[in-house]
Design an enzyme around this catalytic site. Structure first.
Site, mmCIF file in Angstrom:
data_model
loop_
_atom_site.group_PDB
_atom_site.id
_atom_site.type_symbol
_atom_site.label_atom_id
_atom_site.label_comp_id
_atom_site.label_asym_id
_atom_site.label_seq_id
_atom_site.Cartn_x
_atom_site.Cartn_y
_atom_site.Cartn_z
ATOM 1 N N ARG A 36 -17.897 -7.642 23.574
ATOM 2 C CA ARG A 36 -19.173 -8.096 24.298
ATOM 3 C C ARG A 36 -18.823 -9.349 25.151
ATOM 4 O O ARG A 36 -19.547 -9.640 26.048
ATOM 5 C CB ARG A 36 -20.333 -8.393 23.260
ATOM 6 C CG ARG A 36 -20.784 -7.497 22.636
ATOM 7 C CD ARG A 36 -22.036 -7.592 21.579
ATOM 8 N NE ARG A 36 -22.982 -6.693 21.466
ATOM 9 C CZ ARG A 36 -23.424 -6.472 20.129
ATOM 10 N NH1 ARG A 36 -23.684 -7.070 19.375
ATOM 11 N NH2 ARG A 36 -24.456 -5.168 20.320
ATOM 12 N N LYS A 201 -30.822 7.131 9.523
ATOM 13 C CA LYS A 201 -32.227 7.580 9.177
ATOM 14 C C LYS A 201 -33.081 7.812 10.146
ATOM 15 O O LYS A 201 -33.097 7.589 11.364
ATOM 16 C CB LYS A 201 -32.767 6.267 8.710
ATOM 17 C CG LYS A 201 -32.247 5.925 7.272
ATOM 18 C CD LYS A 201 -32.610 4.244 6.868
ATOM 19 C CE LYS A 201 -33.911 3.915 6.801
ATOM 20 N NZ LYS A 201 -34.078 2.461 6.654
ATOM 21 N N GLY A 354 -25.007 0.692 18.523
ATOM 22 C CA GLY A 354 -23.686 0.096 18.020
ATOM 23 C C GLY A 354 -22.536 1.041 17.449
ATOM 24 O O GLY A 354 -21.680 0.986 17.710
ATOM 25 N N GLY A 378 -30.213 -1.628 20.163
ATOM 26 C CA GLY A 378 -31.686 -1.665 20.098
ATOM 27 C C GLY A 378 -32.353 -1.312 21.528
ATOM 28 O O GLY A 378 -33.488 -0.511 21.829
HETATM 29 P P1 ADP Z 1 -26.257 3.812 15.716
HETATM 30 O O1 ADP Z 1 -25.755 2.298 15.651
HETATM 31 O O2 ADP Z 1 -25.295 4.455 16.897
HETATM 32 O O3 ADP Z 1 -27.707 3.737 16.654
HETATM 33 P P2 ADP Z 1 -27.091 4.050 13.289
HETATM 34 O O4 ADP Z 1 -27.251 2.774 12.891
HETATM 35 O O5 ADP Z 1 -28.350 4.934 13.373
HETATM 36 O O6 ADP Z 1 -26.113 4.618 14.439
HETATM 37 O O7 ADP Z 1 -26.315 5.062 12.217
HETATM 38 C C1 ADP Z 1 -24.928 4.900 12.117
HETATM 39 C C2 ADP Z 1 -24.609 5.255 10.472
HETATM 40 O O8 ADP Z 1 -25.208 6.386 10.011
HETATM 41 C C3 ADP Z 1 -22.948 5.240 10.245
HETATM 42 O O9 ADP Z 1 -22.649 4.124 9.483
HETATM 43 C C4 ADP Z 1 -22.754 6.499 9.776
HETATM 44 O O10 ADP Z 1 -21.815 6.229 8.681
HETATM 45 C C5 ADP Z 1 -24.426 6.927 9.030
HETATM 46 N N1 ADP Z 1 -24.371 8.471 8.705
HETATM 47 C C6 ADP Z 1 -24.078 9.514 9.679
HETATM 48 N N2 ADP Z 1 -24.303 10.539 9.189
HETATM 49 C C7 ADP Z 1 -24.524 10.266 7.725
HETATM 50 C C8 ADP Z 1 -24.760 11.288 6.590
HETATM 51 N N3 ADP Z 1 -24.649 12.395 6.923
HETATM 52 N N4 ADP Z 1 -24.926 10.547 5.509
HETATM 53 C C9 ADP Z 1 -24.915 8.991 5.382
HETATM 54 N N5 ADP Z 1 -24.767 8.397 6.499
HETATM 55 C C10 ADP Z 1 -24.579 8.830 7.645
HETATM 56 MG MG MG Z 2 -26.271 1.289 13.757
#
Ligand code: ADP
Ligand code: MG
Length: 397
Positions: A36, A201, A354, A378
């Site tokens: 960053r 989620k 992220g 976000g």
């Molecule tokens: P981003 O930051 O890219 O938007 P998120 O914060 O929504 O992504 O989600 C990232 C997390 O989701 C990671 O830490 C990953 O381990 C978790 N994850 C991905 N697939 C699964 C799964 N099948 N079960 C539990 N956690 C998961």
């Molecule tokens: Mg995340």
């Protein structure tokens, strides 16, 4: 149109307040990823070369409106000094005596970093007058404002939004680049337009899915959220991540996708394990045959191939959210397959989120093989949702 730095006129000898995103990960006081800070350099260099006196506002962590040395920007000031060819001073406060004295002492081409803006509770206050009061104090330090903290432009906060209304303001080079790249996917994407959504989620990303059902041609679902979709289709998902309270919403999305002709793609197989653990024994099972005592931690090899084909059939792809628990090598295959497909095909590819951006780096992909990797999780998600971001709207003519 976003106002650019050039719209601020000759900046020689002018005091320019800059909002940067320096919210870097720290371990035992050491910065573990300075991405960053590096992303902020082009704007800072441009301002220094123009002969401006640069005053930077940034936050680190969540100090909750209290001065807390654990969240001091001192490690950032040190790293910035190493990365940029200019003297960097750290003020002892944000809008107090030290900030005023140091900013008055600043010479052309020098940098002053104000202490963590979130040490002041007014920064994130929901009360407009509190934020405005702080903005007025900040405005006294400078002649112009440049907004370059893309990771915070979705926030209606003093150092992002209110300050832009107090001073002549413009977008920095990072914000400009982010908005240009992201609007290529959100405004008029070259079709077919595919979106790959994953992460933990589904409830975090409902707004995005709803918006994409009328925008995207292909929607590939992976990660933890896939299991709420599989369950909505009537499959058993064992111990996988499941949000029961979202099942009705997800069922509606599946119906809407069919009505609108959106190709909504779910995993056909998954890599399951008995527990959430780095060393858990991985087993590939069909998506409709997840054993009751197992949880899905990644999309399986058939799904990986399918998702790669869908990505290659598109002209524009946005990706947000890992396909599995990529932090555990046994469950990183799905995320690697998506990253590989994006980096080797001729699509316009934007990665937001992220953890997704971290996964790309951690799995060893060359960042230059993607069209754009967003620095703002976000903020990029809200753009995909079709929202207006307060920190962007305020920079538009
Ligand atoms: P981003 O930051 O890219 O938007 P998120 O914060 O929504 O992504 O989600 C990232 C997390 O989701 C990671 O830490 C990953 O381990 C978790 N994850 C991905 N697939 C699964 C799964 N099948 N079960 C539990 N956690 C998961
Ligand atoms: Mg995340």
């Amino acid at each position: 149109m976003l106002r650019t730095i050039d719209s601020l006129g000759d900046l020689k000898g002018k005091r320019v307040l800059v909002r940067s995103d320096f919210n870097v990960p720290l371990k035992d006081g050491e910065i573990t990823d300075d991405g960053r800070i590096r992303a902020a350099l082009p704007t800072l260099k441009k301002l220094i070369e123009a002969g401006a006196k640069v005053i930077i506002m940034a936050h680190l962590g969540r100090p909750k409106g209290q001065v807390n040395p654990d969240f001091s920007l001192a490690p950032v000031a040190k790293r910035l000094g190493e990365l940029i060819d200019a003297p960097v001073t750290l003020a002892k406060d944000t809008v107090g005596e030290s900030a005023r004295e140091e900013s008055a002492r600043l010479k052309d081409g020098e940098i002053l970093l104000l202490e963590n803006v979130r040490f002041d509770p007014r920064e994130t206050s929901k009360d407009d007058s509190e934020r405005e009061e702080m903005a007025s104090q900040l405005a006294e330090l400078a002649d112009a404002f440049v907004s370059d903290g893309f990771g915070v432009v979705h926030r209606k906060q003093t150092s992002v939004y209110d300050i832009a209304r107090k001073l002549p303001s413009a977008s920095g080079l990072l914000v400009l680049k982010e908005i240009e790249s992201l609007s290529k996917v959100t405004e008029d994407p070259e079709r077919p337009y595919a979106v790959v959504l994953g992460g933990s989620k589904v409830s975090d990303k409902l707004g995005v899915i709803a918006n994409l059902l009328s925008k995207a041609n292909i929607l590939l679902i992976g990660g933890g959220m896939a299991f709420t979709f599989l369950k909505a289709k009537g499959y058993e998902v064992g111990k996988s991540l499941l949000e029961e309270d979202q099942l009705d919403t997800v069922k509606r999305y599946i119906e809407q996708a069919a009505e609108k002709g959106v190709d909504l793609v779910l995993p056909v197989d998954v890599v399951a394990a008995p527990e959430f653990d780095k060393d858990a024994e991985p087993t590939v099972v069909a998506a409709d045959a997840i054993p009751a005592d197992q949880m899905g931690l990644d999309i399986g090899p058939k799904s990986q191939e399918l998702y790669a084909e869908k990505i290659q059939s598109a002209k524009t792809v946005a990706w947000n959210g890992p396909m599995g628990v990529f932090e555990f090598p046994n469950f990183a295959g799905g995320t690697r397959a998506v990253a590989h497909a994006l980096s080797t095909s001729d699509v316009f590819s934007v990665v937001g989120g992220g953890d997704s951006a971290a996964a790309v780096r951690q799995l060893g992909f060359d960042e230059d093989t993607f069209s754009h990797i967003s620095t703002g999780g976000g903020a990029s998600l809200e753009l995909l949702e079709g929202k207006t971001l307060p920190g962007i709207a305020v920079l538009e003519d």
